[in-house]
Write a protein that holds these residues in place. Structure first.
Motif, mmCIF file in Angstrom:
data_model
loop_
_atom_site.group_PDB
_atom_site.id
_atom_site.type_symbol
_atom_site.label_atom_id
_atom_site.label_comp_id
_atom_site.label_asym_id
_atom_site.label_seq_id
_atom_site.Cartn_x
_atom_site.Cartn_y
_atom_site.Cartn_z
ATOM 1 N N SER A 50 0.831 -1.200 0.000
ATOM 2 C CA SER A 50 0.000 0.000 0.000
ATOM 3 C C SER A 50 0.865 1.249 0.000
ATOM 4 C CB SER A 50 -0.923 0.009 1.214
ATOM 5 O OG SER A 50 -1.784 -1.104 1.198
ATOM 6 N N LEU A 51 0.367 2.298 -0.663
ATOM 7 C CA LEU A 51 1.111 3.553 -0.718
ATOM 8 C C LEU A 51 1.261 4.174 0.665
ATOM 9 C CD1 LEU A 51 -0.503 5.145 -3.911
ATOM 10 C CD2 LEU A 51 1.587 3.780 -3.741
ATOM 11 N N GLY A 52 0.278 3.944 1.533
ATOM 12 C CA GLY A 52 0.298 4.546 2.857
ATOM 13 C C GLY A 52 0.971 3.723 3.926
ATOM 14 N N MET A 53 1.562 2.582 3.564
ATOM 15 C CA MET A 53 2.280 1.771 4.547
ATOM 16 C C MET A 53 3.463 2.544 5.128
ATOM 17 S SD MET A 53 2.727 -2.082 3.042
ATOM 18 C CE MET A 53 1.480 -3.358 3.199
ATOM 19 N N SER A 54 3.842 2.235 6.346
ATOM 20 C CA SER A 54 5.075 2.776 6.913
ATOM 21 C C SER A 54 6.251 1.980 6.343
ATOM 22 C CB SER A 54 5.060 2.649 8.434
ATOM 23 O OG SER A 54 5.156 1.277 8.806
ATOM 24 N N PRO A 55 7.480 2.511 6.446
ATOM 25 C CA PRO A 55 8.642 1.740 6.001
ATOM 26 C C PRO A 55 8.745 0.384 6.688
ATOM 27 C CG PRO A 55 9.259 4.033 6.295
ATOM 28 C CD PRO A 55 7.849 3.900 6.807
ATOM 29 N N ALA A 56 8.420 0.334 7.977
ATOM 30 C CA ALA A 56 8.496 -0.936 8.719
ATOM 31 C C ALA A 56 7.458 -1.927 8.217
ATOM 32 C CB ALA A 56 8.312 -0.688 10.208
ATOM 33 N N GLU A 57 6.247 -1.434 7.926
ATOM 34 C CA GLU A 57 5.195 -2.306 7.398
ATOM 35 C C GLU A 57 5.577 -2.831 6.021
ATOM 36 O OE1 GLU A 57 1.236 -0.382 9.566
ATOM 37 O OE2 GLU A 57 2.023 0.500 7.707
ATOM 38 N N THR A 58 6.209 -1.985 5.226
ATOM 39 C CA THR A 58 6.668 -2.405 3.903
ATOM 40 C C THR A 58 7.714 -3.514 4.027
ATOM 41 O OG1 THR A 58 6.284 -0.190 3.002
ATOM 42 C CG2 THR A 58 7.771 -1.627 1.766
ATOM 43 N N ALA A 59 8.652 -3.303 4.936
ATOM 44 C CA ALA A 59 9.705 -4.311 5.142
ATOM 45 C C ALA A 59 9.108 -5.636 5.599
ATOM 46 C CB ALA A 59 10.713 -3.802 6.174
ATOM 47 N N GLN A 60 8.126 -5.567 6.478
ATOM 48 C CA GLN A 60 7.497 -6.789 6.983
ATOM 49 C C GLN A 60 6.769 -7.525 5.866
ATOM 50 O OE1 GLN A 60 4.221 -6.283 9.790
ATOM 51 N NE2 GLN A 60 4.962 -8.019 10.980
ATOM 52 N N ALA A 61 6.044 -6.783 5.021
ATOM 53 C CA ALA A 61 5.314 -7.402 3.911
ATOM 54 C C ALA A 61 6.277 -8.088 2.945
ATOM 55 C CB ALA A 61 4.484 -6.354 3.178
ATOM 56 N N ILE A 62 7.388 -7.446 2.667
ATOM 57 C CA ILE A 62 8.360 -8.021 1.737
ATOM 58 C C ILE A 62 9.056 -9.227 2.352
ATOM 59 C CG2 ILE A 62 10.557 -7.570 0.555
ATOM 60 C CD1 ILE A 62 9.463 -4.717 0.012
ATOM 61 N N ARG A 63 9.346 -9.171 3.653
ATOM 62 C CA ARG A 63 9.983 -10.321 4.327
ATOM 63 C C ARG A 63 9.107 -11.565 4.264
ATOM 64 N NH1 ARG A 63 11.831 -6.658 8.281
ATOM 65 N NH2 ARG A 63 9.997 -7.114 9.584
ATOM 66 N N ARG A 64 7.783 -11.360 4.261
ATOM 67 C CA ARG A 64 6.854 -12.502 4.235
ATOM 68 C C ARG A 64 6.745 -13.157 2.865
ATOM 69 N NH1 ARG A 64 3.195 -9.082 7.324
ATOM 70 N NH2 ARG A 64 2.021 -8.810 5.398
ATOM 71 N N THR A 65 7.290 -12.517 1.857
ATOM 72 C CA THR A 65 7.178 -13.041 0.497
ATOM 73 C C THR A 65 7.826 -14.423 0.388
ATOM 74 O OG1 THR A 65 7.264 -10.805 -0.411
ATOM 75 C CG2 THR A 65 7.714 -12.616 -1.936
ATOM 76 N N THR A 66 7.102 -15.363 -0.182
ATOM 77 C CA THR A 66 7.628 -16.709 -0.393
ATOM 78 C C THR A 66 8.545 -16.701 -1.612
ATOM 79 O OG1 THR A 66 5.629 -17.697 0.538
ATOM 80 C CG2 THR A 66 7.024 -19.117 -0.812
ATOM 81 N N THR A 67 9.780 -17.088 -1.407
ATOM 82 C CA THR A 67 10.712 -17.160 -2.540
ATOM 83 C C THR A 67 11.085 -18.626 -2.782
ATOM 84 O OG1 THR A 67 12.492 -16.599 -0.982
ATOM 85 C CG2 THR A 67 11.583 -14.799 -2.301
ATOM 86 N N ASP A 68 12.341 -18.968 -2.755
ATOM 87 C CA ASP A 68 12.765 -20.365 -2.912
ATOM 88 C C ASP A 68 14.172 -20.516 -2.335
ATOM 89 O OD1 ASP A 68 14.624 -19.561 -5.009
ATOM 90 O OD2 ASP A 68 12.868 -19.431 -6.316
ATOM 91 N N THR A 69 14.736 -21.704 -2.439
ATOM 92 C CA THR A 69 16.026 -21.981 -1.796
ATOM 93 C C THR A 69 17.224 -21.748 -2.715
ATOM 94 O OG1 THR A 69 15.822 -24.316 -2.404
ATOM 95 C CG2 THR A 69 15.007 -23.668 -0.224
ATOM 96 N N GLU A 70 16.969 -21.433 -3.971
ATOM 97 C CA GLU A 70 18.085 -21.197 -4.896
ATOM 98 C C GLU A 70 18.774 -19.873 -4.558
ATOM 99 O OE1 GLU A 70 17.604 -21.803 -9.113
ATOM 100 O OE2 GLU A 70 15.735 -22.911 -8.765
#
Length: 346
Positions: free
Chosen positions: A224-244
């Motif tokens: 969201s455009l109105g997220m705080s920097p900390a909320e943005t970081a948390q949302a991105i940390r939760r992103t499922t990636t992979d082990t490569e």
């Protein structure tokens, strides 16, 4: 219905016509306030709205709160979402002196156009609309009368102000075609009142959500455009990636990694492939850190302006009040013309 190729060619011609004579065009654009605006909105529509505003095109920007009724989960928070959207518009640079920002439910004359317009289309035509089909499938509920008539409501949104230009992506072309059909049928049956609006196909990129699907409020995968920097970081940390460890742009095989690369690329003005090459074998942790910094840096100015605007609790209400008053004047004039054409003046 026009083919996409034909619509694209005409859109290219329109771009030059708008540049030569911007004051000959009136734009209607907007969205349903079903949640906070996000990066997808920014790159997908707000940037184009700003460009048109700066070019001198008169714009009406609708927050279609009546169309939120079909989304039962969002309706209790619709006022919050409307006010948040206005803050984002203003923070992004939308000028309420040049762009009329208003809400659906505040313009009775606009909504009254729905009845004569409904008489001009068939049930079969409404059921064929791709948005009606998609919304119905996503809802998991029976088809309501409001959802079925959604395309006609959108036609009323465009035609109440005699909009002759609608910026859209490829998926929304059927709505413009339905509006053109309604305008043409009304003009033929009663009197020449409405322009047949044209689609200005935007070249805006599709912003993937954090899970690789289209960024959407309903998927819960948005920044969201109105997220705080900390909320943005948390949302991105939760992103499922992979082990490569090797970072590569491959949306089909590596959706999470590719979504982060795409998001960072948009904010940095680079390509996803170039960023992947720079990261090399750094792994998903480094990718998430880079993406977080890219998004937070990109949105820092927007968020600062938004926060400053939000300090005045009455400012957004004042903007909406003025926009609603302007939209009501325009809608009432159009409805008066329609009633005279139809012979319903007493």
């Amino acid at each position: 219905m026009k083919s996409f190729a034909t619509a694209q060619r005409r859109s290219s011609e329109l771009a030059q016509l708008i540049a030569d004579a911007p004051h000959e065009y009136r734009v209607l654009t907007g969205e349903r306030p079903t949640g906070p605006l996000h990066l997808g909105h920014y790159f997908g529509s707000i940037v184009e709205r700003l460009r048109l505003q700066q070019s001198g095109v008169e714009s009406f920007l609708i927050l279609a709160d009546y169309q939120v009724i079909t989304d039962r989960d969002s309706m209790p928070r619709v006022r919050e979402f409307v006010h948040g959207a206005v803050l984002d518009y203003l923070a992004a640079g939308m000028d309420p002196e040049q762009t009329t920002i208003f809400t659906h439910s505040s313009v009775p004359a606009l909504n009254q156009l729905l009845l004569p317009f409904l008489s001009l289309v068939t049930e079969a035509e409404l059921r064929r609309n791709p948005t009606v089909k998609a919304e119905l499938a996503a809802s998991g509920r029976a088809l309501s009368g409001l959802l079925l008539t959604y395309p006609v409501h959108q036609a009323a949104d465009i035609l109440f102000c005699k909009g002759n230009l609608v910026p859209v992506g490829k998926d929304n072309l059927p709505h413009v075609e339905m509006t053109r059909l309604i305008a043409r049928r009304f003009n033929e049956r009663y009197e020449e009142i409405f322009p047949e609006p044209e689609a200005l196909i935007t070249s805006s990129p599709e912003v993937p959500g954090l899970d690789g699907r289209k960024m959407s409020k309903s998927y819960g995968n948005a920044i969201s455009l109105g997220m705080s920097p900390a909320e943005t970081a948390q949302a991105i940390r939760r992103t499922t990636t992979d082990t490569e460890r090797r970072i590569a742009f491959d949306p089909a095989a590596r959706p999470g990694v590719s979504a982060l690369l795409s998001t960072a690329a948009l904010c940095l003005g680079e390509t996803p492939e170039a960023i992947a090459e720079k990261l090399g074998d750094s792994g998903s942790g480094a990718l998430k850190q880079l993406t977080t910094e890219a998004v937070n840096d990109f949105l820092a100015g927007h968020r600062a302006r938004r926060s400053e605007l939000a300090k005045d609790s009455g400012y957004v209400s004042d903007i909406l009040k003025r926009g609603n008053e302007r939209a009501n004047l325009v809608a009432k004039q159009t409805l008066d013309e329609v009633r005279i054409a139809m012979g319903t003046t007493y």
